[in-house]
Motif scaffolding. Sequence first.
Motif, PDB file in Angstrom:
ATOM      1  N   ALA A 153      51.577  44.555  27.560  1.00 29.53           N
ATOM      2  CA  ALA A 153      52.512  43.488  27.923  1.00 29.53           C
ATOM      3  C   ALA A 153      52.108  42.156  27.313  1.00 29.53           C
ATOM      4  CB  ALA A 153      52.588  43.362  29.448  1.00 29.53           C
ATOM      5  N   ASP A 154      50.806  41.949  27.077  1.00 28.31           N
ATOM      6  CA  ASP A 154      50.347  40.705  26.463  1.00 28.31           C
ATOM      7  C   ASP A 154      50.918  40.520  25.066  1.00 28.31           C
ATOM      8  OD1 ASP A 154      48.877  40.130  28.690  1.00 28.31           O
ATOM      9  OD2 ASP A 154      46.987  40.895  27.890  1.00 28.31           O
ATOM     10  N   ASP A 187      63.306  35.207  37.808  1.00 29.72           N
ATOM     11  CA  ASP A 187      63.509  36.636  37.629  1.00 29.72           C
ATOM     12  C   ASP A 187      63.237  37.091  36.208  1.00 29.72           C
ATOM     13  OD1 ASP A 187      64.277  37.256  40.247  1.00 29.72           O
ATOM     14  OD2 ASP A 187      66.261  36.427  39.884  1.00 29.72           O
ATOM     15  N   ALA A 188      62.879  36.192  35.314  1.00 32.01           N
ATOM     16  CA  ALA A 188      62.492  36.619  33.975  1.00 32.01           C
ATOM     17  C   ALA A 188      61.198  37.415  34.068  1.00 32.01           C
ATOM     18  CB  ALA A 188      62.287  35.387  33.080  1.00 32.01           C
ATOM     19  N   HIS A 189      60.897  38.091  32.952  1.00 31.89           N
ATOM     20  CA  HIS A 189      59.700  38.921  32.990  1.00 31.89           C
ATOM     21  C   HIS A 189      58.502  38.077  33.373  1.00 31.89           C
ATOM     22  CE1 HIS A 189      60.733  42.846  30.900  1.00 31.89           C
ATOM     23  NE2 HIS A 189      61.872  42.257  31.212  1.00 31.89           N
ATOM     24  N   GLY A 190      57.669  38.556  34.227  1.00 37.62           N
ATOM     25  CA  GLY A 190      56.503  37.805  34.626  1.00 37.62           C
ATOM     26  C   GLY A 190      55.914  38.373  35.898  1.00 37.62           C
ATOM     27  N   GLY A 192      59.544  46.642  26.428  1.00 41.36           N
ATOM     28  CA  GLY A 192      59.619  45.877  27.677  1.00 41.36           C
ATOM     29  C   GLY A 192      60.315  46.655  28.765  1.00 41.36           C
ATOM     30  N   PHE A 193      61.396  47.377  28.417  1.00 45.61           N
ATOM     31  CA  PHE A 193      62.090  48.224  29.388  1.00 45.61           C
ATOM     32  C   PHE A 193      61.167  49.333  29.896  1.00 45.61           C
ATOM     33  CE2 PHE A 193      66.237  47.101  27.075  1.00 45.61           C
ATOM     34  CZ  PHE A 193      66.534  46.103  27.987  1.00 45.61           C
ATOM     35  N   ALA A 194      60.383  49.928  28.987  1.00 49.02           N
ATOM     36  CA  ALA A 194      59.477  51.003  29.383  1.00 49.02           C
ATOM     37  C   ALA A 194      58.412  50.491  30.337  1.00 49.02           C
ATOM     38  CB  ALA A 194      58.826  51.621  28.147  1.00 49.02           C
ATOM     39  N   GLY A 195      57.904  49.282  30.063  1.00 51.26           N
ATOM     40  CA  GLY A 195      56.922  48.707  30.974  1.00 51.26           C
ATOM     41  C   GLY A 195      57.502  48.445  32.345  1.00 51.26           C
ATOM     42  N   ALA A 196      58.791  48.051  32.392  1.00 50.59           N
ATOM     43  CA  ALA A 196      59.443  47.798  33.678  1.00 50.59           C
ATOM     44  C   ALA A 196      59.618  49.085  34.469  1.00 50.59           C
ATOM     45  CB  ALA A 196      60.802  47.143  33.461  1.00 50.59           C
ATOM     46  N   LEU A 197      59.959  50.178  33.770  1.00 49.94           N
ATOM     47  CA  LEU A 197      60.111  51.456  34.462  1.00 49.94           C
ATOM     48  C   LEU A 197      58.764  51.973  34.920  1.00 49.94           C
ATOM     49  CD1 LEU A 197      62.096  53.598  35.339  1.00 49.94           C
ATOM     50  CD2 LEU A 197      61.848  54.698  33.102  1.00 49.94           C
ATOM     51  N   SER A 256      38.595  54.174  41.533  1.00 42.09           N
ATOM     52  CA  SER A 256      38.233  53.654  40.212  1.00 42.09           C
ATOM     53  C   SER A 256      39.167  52.516  39.827  1.00 42.09           C
ATOM     54  CB  SER A 256      38.295  54.762  39.157  1.00 42.09           C
ATOM     55  OG  SER A 256      39.622  55.245  39.022  1.00 42.09           O
ATOM     56  N   VAL A 257      38.780  51.807  38.775  1.00 39.46           N
ATOM     57  CA  VAL A 257      39.589  50.720  38.225  1.00 39.46           C
ATOM     58  C   VAL A 257      39.600  50.872  36.708  1.00 39.46           C
ATOM     59  CG1 VAL A 257      39.845  48.217  37.975  1.00 39.46           C
ATOM     60  CG2 VAL A 257      38.945  49.169  40.114  1.00 39.46           C
ATOM     61  N   ASP A 258      40.770  50.698  36.107  1.00 39.81           N
ATOM     62  CA  ASP A 258      40.864  50.681  34.652  1.00 39.81           C
ATOM     63  C   ASP A 258      41.965  49.711  34.234  1.00 39.81           C
ATOM     64  OD1 ASP A 258      43.296  51.962  35.033  1.00 39.81           O
ATOM     65  OD2 ASP A 258      42.586  53.931  34.360  1.00 39.81           O
ATOM     66  N   ILE A 259      42.127  49.547  32.931  1.00 39.66           N
ATOM     67  CA  ILE A 259      43.173  48.679  32.402  1.00 39.66           C
ATOM     68  C   ILE A 259      44.417  49.520  32.153  1.00 39.66           C
ATOM     69  CG2 ILE A 259      43.868  47.132  30.543  1.00 39.66           C
ATOM     70  CD1 ILE A 259      41.672  46.006  32.278  1.00 39.66           C
ATOM     71  N   ASN A 260      45.515  49.153  32.813  1.00 42.24           N
ATOM     72  CA  ASN A 260      46.775  49.859  32.611  1.00 42.24           C
ATOM     73  C   ASN A 260      47.353  49.475  31.258  1.00 42.24           C
ATOM     74  OD1 ASN A 260      49.933  49.677  32.829  1.00 42.24           O
ATOM     75  ND2 ASN A 260      49.292  51.252  34.285  1.00 42.24           N
ATOM     76  N   GLU A 261      47.617  50.479  30.415  1.00 36.20           N
ATOM     77  CA  GLU A 261      48.054  50.203  29.048  1.00 36.20           C
ATOM     78  C   GLU A 261      49.442  49.575  29.001  1.00 36.20           C
ATOM     79  OE1 GLU A 261      47.673  53.838  26.897  1.00 36.20           O
ATOM     80  OE2 GLU A 261      45.525  53.593  26.578  1.00 36.20           O
ATOM     81  N   GLU A 262      50.330  49.990  29.898  1.00 41.65           N
ATOM     82  CA  GLU A 262      51.688  49.433  29.889  1.00 41.65           C
ATOM     83  C   GLU A 262      51.698  47.988  30.355  1.00 41.65           C
ATOM     84  OE1 GLU A 262      54.339  50.614  28.693  1.00 41.65           O
ATOM     85  OE2 GLU A 262      53.801  52.693  28.310  1.00 41.65           O
TER      86      GLU A 262
END
Length: 416
Positions: free
Chosen positions: A268-269, A26-29, A331-336, A123-129
């Motif tokens: 996230a990287d 359940d850790a980030h991943g 990290g919290f913002a990316g999860a939301l 379309s496809v793009d890279i999600n910044e979050e």
Amino acid sequence: MHRFRALALAFGAALLLLLGLPSAADAHGFTTVVYVDASSPGADHVVVKFGLEYDLLLVSVADTQKDDPFYREGQPAWDDGDIAGMTAALEDHKQSVLGYVTQHFGIAYGGSDCAPTLAPDASVDINEEQGVPYAHIAIDFACEPNADADVLKDGHTFHSDLFASSEGYVKGAKTIVTYQLDDQDGTAALDENKTSFTTKQTWGQRFWEFYRLGAEHLLKGLDHLLFLTALIIGSRKLREIVLAATTFTLAHSTTLILAAFGVVHVTADVVEPLIALSIAATAAWYLWRVVRKREHATDLDVTSRSHFALDRAGWVRLTVVFGFGLIHGMGFAGALGIDHSWSWPLLWSLLIFNVGIETVQLGLIVLIFPVLMLLRHRAPTAALWITTAVALGVSVIGLIWFGQRVFGFELIGEGG
């Protein structure tokens, strides 16, 4: 002797509760966020724009729609980071994608299901979050309510179980819906515990959705729990954990809001390895004090009688905690997973999400820290050994996760 054993067992049980609530998986991943933006440009139909993680879409469509050609065409393009190739595969297999999405996402209006039609653009793009490719499609839902339905009262009902855990690829997928419907502007969070909502939901229902999401995110995020563990065992007095928790809250609240509103963009990287490093560094900070101070590692060298007095080491630690809190906030913002422009509903959702996080964080501190202080008072040597062992373990786990997230090797599982 019996009192010492009772204290040690109580503290050990509290730590096991803190560390054992989630599993390592359940850790980030391996989780994902689906973005949904719904609006109604005309009477009786809703246009829904989807953002879906591309590689998950590949395997889910291949499994449920039996469209292996989509996987065979899209996977090499994903491996190479070829946006044009991924877009071409999405265009060639839009009907299969439509089949998967509408099998797991739907809208009802006035007692009747809305009929989906795929819009031409994809379309496809890279999600910044998230830092990974996302597929974008739009579906027009035609809604014909029953003649006797009270649409003004009931509104539109949304259902989603996209990328469910039962598919076997991710755990804890979330669908974040932003909507402008039925004279309502709002946001909603769906996951495997709550798969539907109505645009006429009450204030209390909206509150609970994002409160629960924030609470569950902290409880199920092993990396955030390990960071909290390192903060607790490294705090020498009640004032220090109170100030550390407050500092961490202010920091992560700041970047949570700034990142979600698009003011700061860190992928996230970058964020995930830094979170792992913050865990190792916070635990190592306490280990360094033990090496230098030995049995005086928990002494607080202050002359002031102020309830918030700290020594130089304490203030330096707060500065470091603030910096790490900024990282955890991203990290919290990316999860939301909300990446829309400013709106009051979005601000409301962020604040409630944050309240959920804080409630759990404070609850765990109240549960564990008093037991730790009592153990330090009654059996200081045993407390020092126990906290040193825990700090060493947390630091090692943080370093291993840092290596995994930077170099990609696998020693401790982080995802399902």
